[in-house]
Enzyme design. Structure first.
Site, short mmCIF file in Angstrom:
data_model
loop_
_atom_site.label_atom_id
_atom_site.label_comp_id
_atom_site.label_asym_id
_atom_site.label_seq_id
_atom_site.Cartn_x
_atom_site.Cartn_y
_atom_site.Cartn_z
N GLU A 15 0.81 -1.22 0.00
CA GLU A 15 0.00 0.00 0.00
C GLU A 15 0.84 1.27 0.00
O GLU A 15 0.52 2.25 -0.66
CB GLU A 15 -0.97 0.01 1.19
CG GLU A 15 -2.15 -0.95 1.03
CD GLU A 15 -1.79 -2.40 1.35
OE1 GLU A 15 -0.66 -2.64 1.84
OE2 GLU A 15 -2.63 -3.28 1.11
N HIS A 55 -11.76 -5.09 9.38
CA HIS A 55 -12.26 -4.82 8.03
C HIS A 55 -13.59 -4.06 8.02
O HIS A 55 -14.33 -4.13 7.05
CB HIS A 55 -12.46 -6.14 7.26
CG HIS A 55 -11.19 -6.70 6.69
ND1 HIS A 55 -10.10 -7.00 7.46
CD2 HIS A 55 -10.84 -7.00 5.42
CE1 HIS A 55 -9.14 -7.48 6.69
NE2 HIS A 55 -9.55 -7.49 5.44
#
Lengths: 325, 324
Positions: A60, A129
């Site tokens: 990322e 999440h």
């Protein structure tokens, strides 16, 4: 006007940018061969090829940093970070680099970068999440943050985000991709920092963004049955923040409740409450309320998770508690 | 390294002048910091001059440079005006970023000097992006990305090496291994031994080590690396072994290393080495050395006077360039 889903609206906006501007490319994890983990870029690799639709390793920080560097060198990258939870791995590039290069170089560098990501909970994906960090990013000078709630806004804001020369976090709620709405064939765009009144009302102002707008609208329906007319404001962007529309409404209703899916402690809702009481204290008939996500890591259990995120009835209850309405 | 047969006097003077300019500029920065005219953090490049000068002199004007926070030397080697750099160090309106950036954040985008970056390792992903833009536009520039031995233990280093290699990006990863990340020796931070360049193997990136105290050796290695990168063969990794003669920053009392070690490295002062080599080979004479010293002294003194006499930025600058 044709009715399409929010996902289709995003696809339209992305395709349009790829078609019109050679400098635009999309980069992210599983956006190509896998067709996008939320299927927003499905079909893109076939149509635009691997130079414009770049599958990346799971890195990322490098993905965002590569986007920042490419933007600084004159391209218009659209970076996808699979979910906002994974943005934590790229915080250095977002906060220390994307948001700072223009300022630290006194305008010598520009960072026309769109970071698309998926926010929110409600899918029983557990604690890592199911988070909503867009409010964090909105606290950083140098970043913009958009969080659309319907297809019309998604396309209009995406067009503006791509045209803009600043880094912007474009937060798409996981539960809104299938939301349908009318989107005109004619070109339009929506300026950043312009909230929308989704429902007019004179008794209480409900302020929200992203999925919480739908919670607010449902709550307004329940309140209406009780004879209470709520005005629902969709912020659309958290930074820039359109306080004028909010304050105008609050001055009229005298009451305000902010609804946000993120945690209550240190959340963006707290910022809104502060600003409302700072600017409109004399017009208020009671405290400014908040209905936020519960201050817990999101549990996996569906039974438990159903208590975590704001619900329409919770909004109705809070309004009754605060104002006796 | 032996002096190459084709090294002309003019080129030798150029290299010597740049190294000496950095040295004198940094000595002056040290004094100005201690007298309170430069604030914040100030990281001196003294001892590493051969690297900035050797590497950057091998670039074309349209190649990109991106570097770490010990960036004064790279900025000067790229030809940034010492007046403008010194003004930025003093936080003046005449500085490269009008005093908004400071010592660690020097930028000159016209010269493709894409910044000093102050978060360790943060410039590496940016370098891949600059290189990606070059490739996207089908150009043939390269990106010279400097970083220190501290950065190689950051995830961003490994993510960037992988990305650059996989996508064949035109980046020269240039490690300045001065043996210390702040005050901690590489022996205590690096599991694979001192030869950090071998880690490039893991990403299929050709790598080599060079004596960072020898400007000609650095130049030669950089030229070879650039030649390869420009033909589209992807990134190259160079590790230059060097030593920071001063502390991590001006305020560092250097408790962590003994004076003998410093002395040993100072005996290999890159400027002295080059000077001796040039005189022994008859390329430069002592009059040339004196002439350069005079010019450099004057340039530094003018830079200080200019910066000192410049105004601080007006308050209008405080929020002008947050957004475009």
């Amino acid at each position: 006007m044709p009715e399409i889903t929010l996902r289709e609206a995003l696809k339209l906006g992305l395709r349009e940018a790829l078609d019109c501007d050679d400098r635009v490319f999309i980069m992210g994890e599983d956006i190509g061969l896998f067709q996008g983990s939320y299927a927003v870029t499905s079909g893109f690799l076939d149509d635009y090829g691997p130079d414009r639709i770049k599958d990346t390793p799971i890195s990322e920080s490098a993905i965002v940093g590569c986007g920042v560097g490419a933007a600084a060198a004159g391209l218009k990258p659209i970076v996808e970070i699979m979910t906002i939870n994974f943005m934590l791995l790229a915080m250095d590039q977002i906060v220390n680099h994307a948001a700072k290069l223009r300022y630290m170089s006194d305008g010598q560098l520009e960072v026309p970068l769109v970071i698309r990501t998926v926010t929110g909970g409600g899918g029983q994906l557990g604690a890592t999440h199911s988070q909503s960090f867009e409010g964090w990013f909105a606290s950083v000078p140098g970043l913009y943050v958009a969080a659309p709630s319907d297809p019309y806004d998604a396309l209009g804001l995406l067009r503006t985000a791509i045209d803009d020369n600043n880094p912007i976090i474009f937060a798409e709620h996981a539960k809104l991709y299938q939301v349908r709405g009318e989107v005109p064939d004619e070109y339009y765009s929506i300026p950043l920092g312009k909230a929308k009144i989704k429902r007019a009302g004179s008794d209480v102002t409900l302020v929200a963004y992203s999925r919480a707008v739908h919670t607010a609208l449902e709550a307004a329906g329940l309140l209406s049955e009780k004879g209470v007319e709520a005005e629902v404001i969709d912020l659309r962007t958290l930074r820039p923040l359109d306080m004028n529309t909010v304050l105008e409404s609050v001055r009229n209703t005298g009451r305000a409740v902010v609804i946000e899916e993120g945690w209550k402690t240190g959340g963006f809702a707290g910022e809104l409450v502060s600003r409302i009481q700072e600017e409109a204290f004399d017009d208020l008939d009671g405290p400014v309320g908040r209905v936020c996500g519960l201050d817990v890591p999101a549990p996996y259990s569906g039974r438990l998770e159903s208590k975590v995120f704001p619900e329409p009835q919770g909004v109705v209850n809070e309004i009754e508690r605060l104002y006796g309405l | 390294m032996k002096v190459p047969a084709n090294l002309g006097k003019e080129e030798a003077i150029g290299l010597y002048e740049q190294m000496l300019l950095i040295r004198r500029f940094e000595e002056q920065s040290d004094r100005l910091y201690k007298s309170g005219k430069i604030k914040g953090f100030c990281h001196l490049y003294i001892g590493q001059e051969a690297i900035a000068v050797g590497a950057i002199s091998s670039l074309r004007p349209d190649d990109y440079i991106i570097t770490h926070y010990r960036d004064h030397g790279h900025a000067l080697a790229r030809g940034m005006d010492p007046k403008v750099v010194m003004s930025e160090l003093m936080g003046k309106v005449t500085g490269s970023s009008r005093g908004l950036g400071g010592s660690m954040h020097l930028f000159d985008v016209e010269k493709r000097f894409m910044g000093g970056h102050a978060i360790v390792g943060g410039q590496l992903p940016l370098a891949t992006g600059l290189a990606m833009a070059i490739k996207h536009k089908k150009d043939d520039q390269i990106v010279l990305c400097f970083f220190g031995d501290g950065a190689v233990n950051e995830g961003e280093f490994h993510e960037s090496m992988n990305l650059a290699s996989m996508w064949g990006l035109p980046v020269l990863f240039f490690l300045e291994n001065n043996l210390y990340g702040m005050g901690t020796h590489v022996d205590f931070t690096r599991s694979g031994g001192r030869e950090i360049y071998t880690s490039a193997d893991a990403y299929g990136i050709p790598a080599t080590q060079v004596d960072g105290m020898d400007v000609l050796a650095v130049q030669e290695v950089t030229r070879q690396a650039i030649q390869r990168i420009r033909t589209g063969e992807g990134p190259v990794f160079v590790e230059a072994m060097c030593y920071r003669f001063r502390g991590h920053s001006v305020q560092d009392p250097m408790f962590y290393r003994d004076k003998e070690e410093v002395k040993k490295w100072e005996a290999r002062d890159p400027i002295n080495i080059f000077e001796q080599m040039m005189i022994n080979d008859g390329i430069l004479e002592s009059e040339d050395i004196q002439e350069v010293a005079k010019c450099v002294g004057q340039a530094v003194s003018e830079a200080v006077d200019f910066a000192d006499g410049s105004d601080e930025p007006g308050f209008e600058a405080i929020d002008q360039n947050i957004y475009s």
